[in-house]
Scaffold this active site. Sequence first.
Site, PDB file in Angstrom:
ATOM      1  N   HIS A 186       0.860  -1.190   0.000  1.00 20.66           N
ATOM      2  CA  HIS A 186       0.000   0.000   0.000  1.00 20.66           C
ATOM      3  C   HIS A 186       0.896   1.239   0.000  1.00 20.66           C
ATOM      4  CE1 HIS A 186      -2.106   3.063   2.675  1.00 20.66           C
ATOM      5  NE2 HIS A 186      -2.891   3.001   1.623  1.00 20.66           N
ATOM      6  N   HIS A 188       1.241  11.970  -1.021  1.00 22.36           N
ATOM      7  CA  HIS A 188       0.390  11.480   0.060  1.00 22.36           C
ATOM      8  C   HIS A 188      -0.591  12.568   0.447  1.00 22.36           C
ATOM      9  CE1 HIS A 188      -0.535   9.276   3.829  1.00 22.36           C
ATOM     10  NE2 HIS A 188      -0.078   8.259   3.150  1.00 22.36           N
TER      11      HIS A 188
END
Length: 298
Positions: free
Chosen positions: A46, A90
Site C-alpha cells: 500500500h 500522500h
Amino acid sequence: MPSVRFLSLFTLVLSSITHTFAQRQCNGNAAYCSRSYSNISFVGSHDSAFVGSEPSDNQDLSLTDQMNLGIRFLQGQTHKNILGDLDLCHTSCLLLDAGKLETYLGTVKSFLDSNANEVITLLLTNGDSLDVSEFDTAFKNSGINTYAFVPSSNPLPIGSWPNLGDMIDAGTRLVVFLDYGADESKVNYILNEFNYYFETPYDVTDSSFNECNIDRPSGASADGRMYIVNHFLDEDILGIDVPDRGAASTTNADQGTGSIGAQSDLCEGLYGRAPNVVLLDWSGTGDAMKAQGELNGL
Ligand SMILES: *[C@@H]1O[C@H](CO)[C@@H](O)[C@H](O)[C@H]1NC(C)=O
C-alpha cells in the site's frame, strides 16, 4: 542422415528432460504458470512510493527492494504538484511528494525488463480526478505501456482471466487499475478498479482486523469481483491517522491475532475464496511472502 521422425522424438525427449530439471517459474513458482490471474492471492504494498521514516511514510523498503522481495502488487496514490507534474503524493504534494509517476513507472519497467517471468499489477488512485489521458502520457513516456495487459472484453469476467504463463508468453506482464476516472474506450489498458474488485475498509485503527466487510463500491455484491483486503493499521495521533510502524511485525505476521492469516481466514469464511490482494504497509517487516504462499496453498 537421421530421419525427421528420429529427430522429433529426440527433441521431445530432450524437452521433457529440460522440463523436469528446470521447470518453468511464473512469479517465482511453477504453480502460478497454470493458475488464472483471478485465482491468485497477491500480498501487495500500500502506498508503495512512500518510503522512509516521515510520519506519512508507509514503506520500509525502496520500490525496487519491494519487488526484489517478491511483492507483485503495488498500490500508489497520485496527485498533481504545483508545477503541474503528475506525482506520487500522500494526500497532497505539499505534505509528501515522492516524485514523478513517470519515474516510478520507469523503476517498475526496469524490473520487468530484467525479470522476464514476472507479472506485476499496479493500482493507482486518481486523487485529483484527472483525465485518464494524463496517466496514459506518463505510462507512454516511461515506456512501460508496451507491457500492459489489455483484456479481451470490458470488463473481463472473473472466470476469463488468463493464467500467468499465458500472460508471460504474450509479453503482457503489467496489469493496471485506476480507482476513479478510468475509461477503457480512451485508454484500453487502464482498467476501472471497481469493475473488477471490491475493497474492505481502509483507515483501520483496530489491530484485531476483525472484519472483512465490503466498503467500496458501496452496496456492491461480492459475486463476480475479485477483492482487496486493506490490512494496514493506522494509529490516531492528535486526530490524524498515521501508519502504525510500531505494530508492523504483528500486523504483518503470518498467523496470530490481527495477522494476515487471521483476517484472510475471516474473509474466506465470508466469501468462500481467499483474498486476491492483501495490502500492507511496511511490507518488508513481518511475513509477507510466507503469508502469500499460504494464501495460495503453496
Ligand atoms: C482459488 O481457487 C481455489 C480452489 O477453488 C480456492 O480455494 C482459492 O480460495 C481461490 N483463490 C482465489 C484468490 O480466488
